[in-house]
Design an enzyme around this catalytic site. Structure first.
Site, PDB file in Angstrom:
ATOM      1  N   LYS A   1       0.855  -1.195   0.000  1.00 41.34           N
ATOM      2  CA  LYS A   1       0.000   0.000   0.000  1.00 41.34           C
ATOM      3  C   LYS A   1       0.882   1.232   0.000  1.00 41.34           C
ATOM      4  CE  LYS A   1      -4.443   1.061   0.493  1.00 41.34           C
ATOM      5  NZ  LYS A   1      -5.531   0.144   0.162  1.00 41.34           N
TER       6      LYS A   1
ATOM      7  N   ASP B   1      -6.674   4.201  -4.739  1.00 37.19           N
ATOM      8  CA  ASP B   1      -7.274   4.070  -3.405  1.00 37.19           C
ATOM      9  C   ASP B   1      -7.975   5.404  -3.141  1.00 37.19           C
ATOM     10  OD1 ASP B   1      -7.279   2.114  -1.014  1.00 37.19           O
ATOM     11  OD2 ASP B   1      -6.747   3.990  -0.059  1.00 37.19           O
TER      12      ASP B   1
END
Ligand code: GLU
Length: 408
Positions: free
Chosen positions: A103, A143
């Site tokens: 991430k 995201d």
């Protein structure tokens, strides 16, 4: 303040003790492989240089290349990115796709940047991390507050530096630039498959099932729209400015248009205004948190009246809240399952890029449904077997898969 990484580690420990996890594997899973921290100087439109901070956490690649989005948000922290990368590892393993967990995040309010500043920031981030990513190494994606356009800039910058084409370096691209059909609504679609499976288990009739959606961005608004088309009753929705409620339901597509025009869900016709706290505590059947972490905590879990929580956001429920909800008999379909449709179609996109193929939307959705329904059934079975909540069950399944591949 809740620390998402500490919460993630509590979830890990809970699953580890249920499944009697090897102590060494548990130790290895307590840390990411690496976290890159980079400074990104951007010459702003006024001529001044502003230096932004970005992170990429590469948690574990035992099952395949690190995989996970890049978030642009003013509250990004290293521990948040670490937690999100850990959850990506669990998520990919829960739905059994050959990807690891990663991430990224940049501390920035993207709403304050012009289009050209945003492009410079996105390209600048890639210039700092490009040696650590690639279709066979680490595959970022969108995201919170990142878009297909941002993915296209990032791919372009990466390929310039690499000196050759590698479309599978990043997913969530615009369709005409190697993106997959269905990716734009796949997170929501995966959540919908979970709701349908849950409704079957619970014998719920869609027309009698009321749903509230906290967070009306890409994931939340698409989920409301698809559920409405399937006959579910969407009774409430909210965004960062507040929420709206109508007991007998409204058309979520019209609400989406209203938000596009006015900038918020507030003021939508025939609805009652509610707060972001109130939407969580409404008397509905399904509550869908679709924004950020830590919204259901030990402070409000006791007031939740929904029969089920379907987590489209990552990390919306804290471990203490999980305990309270279990006690109250509220079923939580956890993020690592409920929002896995996004990364699953990202994996399809990567697979198409690597094989130079382009699949139809029908083919994508058929494959997605099979993966989501299988994963839902396996998690349900594991939950029954161990008498645990669905999150712990998903973790047990996922850690079994990751653990098998770890050698030390
Ligand atoms: N950001 C999404 C998630 O949290 C998608 C990640 C991806 O497509 O790699 O699951």
């Amino acid at each position: 303040m809740e620390n998402p990484f500490e919460n993630a580690m509590q979830q890990l420990s809970k699953a580890a003790s249920i499944m009697n996890l090897d102590k060494n594997i548990h130790e290895i899973l307590k840390q990411p492989d690496r976290v890159l921290t980079v400074s990104i100087p951007v010459k702003m439109d006024n001529g001044e240089v502003k230096v932004f901070t970005g992170f990429r956490s590469q948690y574990n690649d035992s099952l395949g290349p690190y995989k996970g989005g890049i978030r642009y948000h003013w509250n990004v922290t290293p521990d948040e990115v670490k937690a999100l990368s850990f959850w990506m590892m669990i998520k990919c393993a829960t739905v059994n796709i050959p990807m690891g967990g990663g991430k990224g995040g940049i501390i920035v309010n993207p709403k304050e940047l012009s289009e050209s500043e945003l492009e410079k920031l996105s390209r600048g981030f890639i210039r700092k991390i490009w040696r650590n990513i690639g279709s066979d190494k680490d595959v970022p994606a969108p995201d919170v507050y990142t878009t297909p356009q941002i993915m296209a800039w990032m791919r372009d910058e990466y390929e310039k530096l690499l000196g050759k084409s590698d479309p599978g370096v990043i997913t969530g691209k615009p369709i005409e630039q190697g993106g997959s059909e269905g990716r734009s609504f796949s997170t929501a679609q995966g959540g919908v498959y979970c709701v349908q499976e849950l409704a079957k288990k619970m014998n719920w009739d869609p027309s009698q099932t009321a749903v509230s959606v906290q967070g009306y961005g890409n994931a939340g608004s698409f989920m409301a729209k698809i559920l409405h088309e399937l006959g579910f009753k969407i009774v409430a929705a909210s965004d960062s400015k507040g929420g709206v409620y109508k007991e007998d339901g409204f058309n979520p597509e019209e609400l989406f248009k209203h938000k596009q025009e006015s900038g918020s869900v507030l003021g939508f016709k025939d609805t009652k205004e509610i707060t972001n706290e109130e939407i969580l505590e409404l008397d509905t059947d399904i509550l869908v948190p679709a924004a950020l972490e830590n919204v259901i905590t030990d402070k409000n879990a006791n007031n939740i009246k929904a029969k089920a929580v379907v987590e489209l956001a990552n990390g919306p429920t804290t471990p203490k809240a999980d305990e309270i909800l279990k006690e109250k008999g509220v079923t939580v379909v956890p993020d690592v399952l409920a929002n896995a449709g996004g990364v699953t179609v990202s994996y399809f996109e990567w697979d198409q890029n690597v094989k130079s193929e382009h699949w139809s939307e029908e083919e994508v959705l058929e494959k997605l449904e099979r993966i989501m329904v299988d994963a839902f059934d396996q998690v349900w079975e594991t939950k029954e077997k161990y008498g645990v909540d669905m999150r712990t069950a998903a973790f047990v399944k996922a850690i079994e898969r990751v653990g098998e591949k770890i050698s030390f």
